[in-house]
Design an enzyme around this catalytic site. Structure first.
Site, PDB file in Angstrom:
ATOM      1  N   TYR A   1      -2.840 -58.160  22.697  1.00 32.55           N
ATOM      2  CA  TYR A   1      -3.677 -56.976  22.516  1.00 32.55           C
ATOM      3  C   TYR A   1      -5.069 -57.218  23.098  1.00 32.55           C
ATOM      4  CZ  TYR A   1       0.013 -56.181  19.058  1.00 32.55           C
ATOM      5  OH  TYR A   1       1.224 -56.058  18.417  1.00 32.55           O
TER       6      TYR A   1
ATOM      7  N   HIS B   1       6.674 -63.434  19.879  1.00 31.97           N
ATOM      8  CA  HIS B   1       6.434 -62.065  20.312  1.00 31.97           C
ATOM      9  C   HIS B   1       7.285 -61.691  21.528  1.00 31.97           C
ATOM     10  CE1 HIS B   1       3.032 -58.879  21.121  1.00 31.97           C
ATOM     11  NE2 HIS B   1       4.144 -58.334  20.650  1.00 31.97           N
TER      12      HIS B   1
END
Length: 312
Positions: free
Chosen positions: A48, A125
């Site tokens: 992010y 992830h």
């Protein structure tokens, strides 16, 4: 009343640069409102904003007792710092690295940016195309850190139910963050993954219950998204039918979407995106308000299975 399931916040918005950026002042206001509403479960990732989210969340957490919140980040998928985003789902320049060395370095950097000496959860992830690499590198490294007390739990975060199920069958995982795969539009986690989690005692945090927006906004907002992309006419029609069925039972689409995602017995928590105070309060109010028993049978007529009966 309290929400039907606990709620956490994902801090992807803190990493946006060119797409819907928010100022530090807005971030502080949103975070203060979330804290005031009692939310204490916070998730971020190096992806992010190329750690911009971790950096900003670390600043927001200063002055708050560390042990009052549950904090997670991720390893394995990365983006350059403050990179220009063309496609949030698969942005050019993103890279994957699930080696032991990178995993350890990544966690060390996350600890520094978040201003803590431990993490409650670390997720591998988006390892969908890198299952063997995750099994051989990242997961053993995270297990080492768990044994050392640096992290409390090891998990997987993915948009793919198949990825979760594949890892869960042969890896020791504590928690999954399942994004968008048990919603009014997509129940791909229902047949195999969620029953497996129940049988194994693995926690499930259900993220993206709105499938990136369309189940919150409805089908007729031009800028709405499904899994980060503009929905086609057929998908909009599908949402229109779901919305009509919900309204016939006296339930707004957004409320139905939240309750549906929360209703499966395997789901232990919903993870929503960080938003302004009014939107967050609206979501919590929706989760605290009941829905009629007739809603699930009405949706079943659209081939949306009853979430409370999907346990095997």
């Amino acid at each position: 009343m309290s929400p039907v399931k606990p709620v956490g916040l994902g801090f992807g918005l803190l990493g946006t640069t060119n797409t819907a950026p928010i100022s530090d002042a807005q971030a502080e206001e949103m975070f203060a409102a979330a804290w005031e509403m009692g939310l204490r479960r916070f998730d971020t990732a190096p992806l992010y904003g190329g750690r911009l989210s971790e950096e900003r969340l670390g600043r927001l957490l200063r002055g708050h007792p560390r042990d009052a919140c549950v904090l997670s980040t991720k390893v394995g998928r990365y983006r350059a710092y403050a990179a220009h985003v063309v496609n949030p789902k698969d942005n050019p320049g993103d890279w994957h690295d699930y080696t032991r060395e990178m995993t350890l370095r990544s966690v060390e950097e996350s600890l520094r940016l978040l201003g803590t000496d431990h993490l409650d959860i670390v997720f591998v992830h988006d390892c969908d195309a890198y299952l063997d690499a995750a099994r051989d590198g990242a997961l053993p490294a995270l297990a080492e850190l768990k044994a050392q007390g640096v992290i409390g739990a090891v998990g997987c975060g993915s948009n793919s139910a198949a990825t979760h199920a594949a890892l869960l069958r042969d890896s020791d995982l504590d928690v999954l963050m399942v994004a968008g795969r048990f919603t009014l539009l997509d129940q791909s986690a229902a047949d195999t993954l969620l029953p497996l989690c129940l049988s194994r005692g693995v926690q499930v945090e259900l993220a993206a219950p709105f499938n990136s927006g369309i189940l919150a906004t409805g089908p007729d907002v031009a800028a709405t998204r499904f899994d980060y992309q503009p929905p086609d006419a057929a998908l909009r029609d599908r949402v229109r039918a779901i919305q009509a069925a919900c309204q016939a039972e006296g339930v707004a689409l957004k409320r139905a979407a939240l309750h549906y995602a929360a209703a499966h017995p395997a789901v232990t928590r919903l993870v929503l995106g960080l938003i302004h105070a009014d939107g967050l309060r609206s979501n919590l109010d929706d989760l605290s308000a009941p829905v009629p028993d007739t809603l699930w049978p009405a949706l079943a007529r659209l081939d949306i299975p009853n979430p409370t009966s999907l346990t095997s």
